[in-house]
Design a protein around this motif. Structure first.
Motif, PDB file in Angstrom:
ATOM      1  N   UNK A 318      -2.154  -9.530   2.244  1.00  0.00           N
ATOM      2  CA  UNK A 318      -1.971  -8.835   0.973  1.00  0.00           C
ATOM      3  C   UNK A 318      -3.288  -8.640   0.237  1.00  0.00           C
ATOM      4  N   UNK A 319      -4.076  -9.708   0.125  1.00  0.00           N
ATOM      5  CA  UNK A 319      -5.361  -9.598  -0.568  1.00  0.00           C
ATOM      6  C   UNK A 319      -6.314  -8.693   0.207  1.00  0.00           C
ATOM      7  N   UNK A 320      -6.277  -8.790   1.536  1.00  0.00           N
ATOM      8  CA  UNK A 320      -7.126  -7.916   2.341  1.00  0.00           C
ATOM      9  C   UNK A 320      -6.793  -6.450   2.143  1.00  0.00           C
ATOM     10  N   UNK A 321      -5.496  -6.137   2.071  1.00  0.00           N
ATOM     11  CA  UNK A 321      -5.084  -4.744   1.843  1.00  0.00           C
ATOM     12  C   UNK A 321      -5.479  -4.270   0.458  1.00  0.00           C
ATOM     13  N   UNK A 322      -5.272  -5.105  -0.560  1.00  0.00           N
ATOM     14  CA  UNK A 322      -5.644  -4.711  -1.919  1.00  0.00           C
ATOM     15  C   UNK A 322      -7.139  -4.421  -2.021  1.00  0.00           C
ATOM     16  N   UNK A 323      -7.937  -5.301  -1.416  1.00  0.00           N
ATOM     17  CA  UNK A 323      -9.385  -5.106  -1.446  1.00  0.00           C
ATOM     18  C   UNK A 323      -9.788  -3.868  -0.648  1.00  0.00           C
ATOM     19  N   UNK A 324      -9.148  -3.672   0.482  1.00  0.00           N
ATOM     20  CA  UNK A 324      -9.442  -2.506   1.323  1.00  0.00           C
ATOM     21  C   UNK A 324      -9.141  -1.205   0.590  1.00  0.00           C
ATOM     22  N   UNK A 325      -7.951  -1.112  -0.003  1.00  0.00           N
ATOM     23  CA  UNK A 325      -7.575   0.112  -0.700  1.00  0.00           C
ATOM     24  C   UNK A 325      -8.440   0.343  -1.934  1.00  0.00           C
ATOM     25  N   UNK A 326      -8.806  -0.741  -2.619  1.00  0.00           N
ATOM     26  CA  UNK A 326      -9.627  -0.569  -3.812  1.00  0.00           C
ATOM     27  C   UNK A 326     -11.018  -0.058  -3.468  1.00  0.00           C
ATOM     28  N   UNK A 327     -11.627  -0.620  -2.436  1.00  0.00           N
ATOM     29  CA  UNK A 327     -13.000  -0.255  -2.092  1.00  0.00           C
ATOM     30  C   UNK A 327     -13.093   1.092  -1.396  1.00  0.00           C
ATOM     31  N   UNK A 328     -12.109   1.406  -0.562  1.00  0.00           N
ATOM     32  CA  UNK A 328     -12.207   2.598   0.254  1.00  0.00           C
ATOM     33  C   UNK A 328     -11.608   3.836  -0.393  1.00  0.00           C
ATOM     34  N   UNK A 329     -10.734   3.680  -1.352  1.00  0.00           N
ATOM     35  CA  UNK A 329     -10.097   4.845  -1.970  1.00  0.00           C
ATOM     36  C   UNK A 329     -11.094   5.587  -2.841  1.00  0.00           C
ATOM     37  N   UNK A 330     -10.930   6.893  -2.998  1.00  0.00           N
ATOM     38  CA  UNK A 330     -11.753   7.627  -3.967  1.00  0.00           C
ATOM     39  C   UNK A 330     -11.583   7.037  -5.353  1.00  0.00           C
ATOM     40  N   UNK A 331     -12.622   7.143  -6.170  1.00  0.00           N
ATOM     41  CA  UNK A 331     -12.616   6.490  -7.481  1.00  0.00           C
ATOM     42  C   UNK A 331     -11.428   6.895  -8.332  1.00  0.00           C
ATOM     43  N   UNK A 332     -10.990   8.145  -8.219  1.00  0.00           N
ATOM     44  CA  UNK A 332      -9.877   8.604  -9.040  1.00  0.00           C
ATOM     45  C   UNK A 332      -8.521   8.288  -8.463  1.00  0.00           C
ATOM     46  N   UNK A 333      -8.459   7.650  -7.287  1.00  0.00           N
ATOM     47  CA  UNK A 333      -7.177   7.389  -6.631  1.00  0.00           C
ATOM     48  C   UNK A 333      -6.963   5.919  -6.323  1.00  0.00           C
ATOM     49  N   UNK A 334      -7.734   5.047  -6.947  1.00  0.00           N
ATOM     50  CA  UNK A 334      -7.616   3.628  -6.621  1.00  0.00           C
ATOM     51  C   UNK A 334      -6.289   3.038  -7.081  1.00  0.00           C
ATOM     52  N   UNK A 335      -5.795   3.451  -8.233  1.00  0.00           N
ATOM     53  CA  UNK A 335      -4.510   2.924  -8.691  1.00  0.00           C
ATOM     54  C   UNK A 335      -3.391   3.342  -7.757  1.00  0.00           C
ATOM     55  N   UNK A 336      -3.493   4.570  -7.213  1.00  0.00           N
ATOM     56  CA  UNK A 336      -2.491   5.035  -6.253  1.00  0.00           C
ATOM     57  C   UNK A 336      -2.598   4.270  -4.943  1.00  0.00           C
ATOM     58  N   UNK A 337      -3.814   4.074  -4.447  1.00  0.00           N
ATOM     59  CA  UNK A 337      -3.990   3.447  -3.144  1.00  0.00           C
ATOM     60  C   UNK A 337      -3.636   1.965  -3.147  1.00  0.00           C
ATOM     61  N   UNK A 338      -3.942   1.247  -4.247  1.00  0.00           N
ATOM     62  CA  UNK A 338      -3.593  -0.172  -4.273  1.00  0.00           C
ATOM     63  C   UNK A 338      -2.087  -0.387  -4.267  1.00  0.00           C
ATOM     64  N   UNK A 339      -1.334   0.627  -4.688  1.00  0.00           N
ATOM     65  CA  UNK A 339       0.128   0.509  -4.643  1.00  0.00           C
ATOM     66  C   UNK A 339       0.662   0.607  -3.219  1.00  0.00           C
ATOM     67  N   UNK A 340      -0.180   1.068  -2.262  1.00  0.00           N
ATOM     68  CA  UNK A 340       0.262   1.174  -0.879  1.00  0.00           C
ATOM     69  C   UNK A 340       0.617  -0.196  -0.292  1.00  0.00           C
ATOM     70  N   UNK A 341      -0.041  -1.261  -0.773  1.00  0.00           N
ATOM     71  CA  UNK A 341       0.262  -2.607  -0.270  1.00  0.00           C
ATOM     72  C   UNK A 341       1.716  -2.967  -0.561  1.00  0.00           C
ATOM     73  N   UNK A 342       2.163  -2.651  -1.756  1.00  0.00           N
ATOM     74  CA  UNK A 342       3.547  -2.948  -2.134  1.00  0.00           C
ATOM     75  C   UNK A 342       4.506  -1.957  -1.484  1.00  0.00           C
ATOM     76  N   UNK A 343       4.019  -0.749  -1.173  1.00  0.00           N
ATOM     77  CA  UNK A 343       4.846   0.215  -0.448  1.00  0.00           C
ATOM     78  C   UNK A 343       5.152  -0.305   0.950  1.00  0.00           C
ATOM     79  N   UNK A 344       4.142  -0.880   1.616  1.00  0.00           N
ATOM     80  CA  UNK A 344       4.361  -1.471   2.933  1.00  0.00           C
ATOM     81  C   UNK A 344       5.379  -2.600   2.865  1.00  0.00           C
TER      82      UNK A 344
END
Length: 459
Positions: A318-344
């Protein structure tokens, strides 16, 4: 009944809101504070720790109060805790760096897809034919994502036919297309974690059933068979140990500021998931043997072995996914991408029921008794251990699949924009041409540097 469903729906939204906009509220780090990049993993570790401690209190103290003193007392405690959390949040407001809301990230993704479909018959354009932004203020969050050759089909969204006026639903910038490409590259990583969450749902379901025919007493206390306290306790203890003891040691060994990369952390979690399923099958064999041959009920705490390992799995993944989505997502889409962990997580839970039905259907047709592994109410006659081992094999195959996509994944490489350089170029004459040339030069030099690094690695 309408009131009950309204209450349940509100509970779902209440549990979702604190998790999805993590980036929007905290603004964990930015280019002006590069030293804070090292603290992102620590933040997510403490974020998960706060969740597990709160859940541990909820399934012990609050449940005890609700069962012995009344539900009204339990709800009152929960309401008081929520109010305290709100007060703490309000007190921290002066320290937050809240970003100004921009365009909806979902809308930006939809625009790219719609324009791509509109330009379906257009040949894939060359890099110099792509539509780019013309002023530095239009560049979101001061970053430039270089054009990539992956998913070239989406480049059609950045093609503006001659004689056509630019518009949001007529053409998309290269930056906007690259943002969608990044999210697309993330999809295999997300899908690779769904099976792990399906296993988590199976453990919580079948372990509760196992507990009903096990010894639930420890001294004078009767532990509920449905208790999920074991993995929460292990996570609450191991997260501080991992963060403050293990991470510094791993940093010295690996040289990585976060001890290991986020994708490596997810991979460790997937391996532990397979191990947990294998141990769960062994525990079930022991339970059935003791009950059938010796009429002895083994202790409920035998379940703590695979429960504890799965708690560690959740901590890593879970923490690995949150960190991955936060760092790799475009700056304007980080809130959307971090929600992918909970989507999984949610997809994994939904699939767990269908998975059980499918297993019963297939094994019922193949077995001589014409009964599925998990059919019937008597768990001493079912074959739960086979189901666990089958999940272990699937997890191993899933890990191999994950390793393939993790190696295939190309990390985001964003280039910060020097606004002063752009303004000077625009003042020199021809702001549009200067910016376009500067952007192209920056992108080309950046890509060439990456190419040189890749050639050196190959040599």
């Amino acid at each position: 009944m309408a009131i009950d469903y309204s209450k349940r729906g509100q509970m779902v939204m209440n549990s979702s809101f604190p998790k999805f906009p993590i980036k929007s509220l905290t603004s964990l780090s930015d280019d002006k504070h590069p030293e804070e990049h090292k603290q992102i993993a620590t933040f997510f570790n403490l974020f998960l720790l706060s969740i597990t401690i709160g859940a541990s209190i909820g399934v012990t103290f609050v449940v005890y109060v609700s069962s012995h003193l009344g539900w009204d007392k339990g709800f009152s405690i929960s309401m008081s805790c929520a109010f305290v959390g709100l007060v703490c949040l309000a007190l921290g407001k002066p320290f937050y760096r809240v970003r100004i809301p921009g365009e909806s990230p979902s809308l930006r993704v939809l625009q790219v897809l719609v324009v791509t479909v509109k330009n379906w018959r257009v040949d894939v354009p060359n890099s110099d034919e792509l539509y780019s932004l013309r002023d530095c203020k239009s560049l979101p969050n001061g970053e430039l994502i270089p054009h990539s050759n992956q998913f070239r089909l989406l480049d059609k969204a950045a093609f503006l036919p001659k004689g056509t006026e630019a518009g949001k639903w007529r053409v998309c910038s290269v930056m906007q297309v690259e943002e969608v490409k990044i999210l697309t590259r993330m999809m295999p990583i997300i899908l690779s974690t769904i099976l792990m969450n399906t296993c988590l749902a199976q453990l919580q379901t079948f372990s509760a059933q196992q507990g009903t025919i096990m010894n639930t007493h420890i001294h004078r206390f009767d532990v509920p068979s449905t208790s999920i306290l074991i993995p929460l306790v292990f996570m609450s203890l191991l997260i501080p140990v991992y963060e403050f003891a293990l991470v510094p040691i791993l940093r010295k060994i690996t040289g990585h500021p976060n001890s290991i990369t986020h994708l490596q952390r997810v991979g460790v979690g997937l391996v532990l998931s397979a191990i947990s399923m294998g141990i769960a099958g062994i525990i079930e064999v022991k339970r059935k043997h003791e009950f059938i041959h010796h009429n002895h009920r083994i202790s409920l705490f035998w379940l703590s072995f695979h429960y504890a390992i799965f708690g560690i799995t959740d901590m890593f993944t879970l923490v690995g996914l949150l960190e991955f989505f936060y760092k790799e997502a475009p700056a304007g889409m980080r809130s959307l991408s971090t929600s992918f962990s909970w989507l999984s997580l949610s997809i994994g839970y939904y699939l767990s029921t269908a998975f059980v039905e499918l297993i019963n259907l297939v094994t019922g047709k193949l077995s001589k008794s014409k009964t599925g592994w998990l059919e019937g109410r008597d768990m001493n006659k079912s074959h739960l251990e086979r189901f666990y081992w089958f999940l272990a094999v699937l997890n191993i195959l899933n890990f191999v699949n994950y390793v393939f996509w993790a190696k295939w994944y190309k990390y985001k490489t964003d280039v910060p924009i020097d606004e002063e350089m752009l303004l000077k170029s625009s003042q020199a004459g021809g702001a549009d041409q200067s910016l376009s040339a500067t952007t192209t030069t920056t992108t080309t030099s950046f890509i060439s540097k990456n190419q040189e690094q890749e050639d050196q690695r190959k040599n």
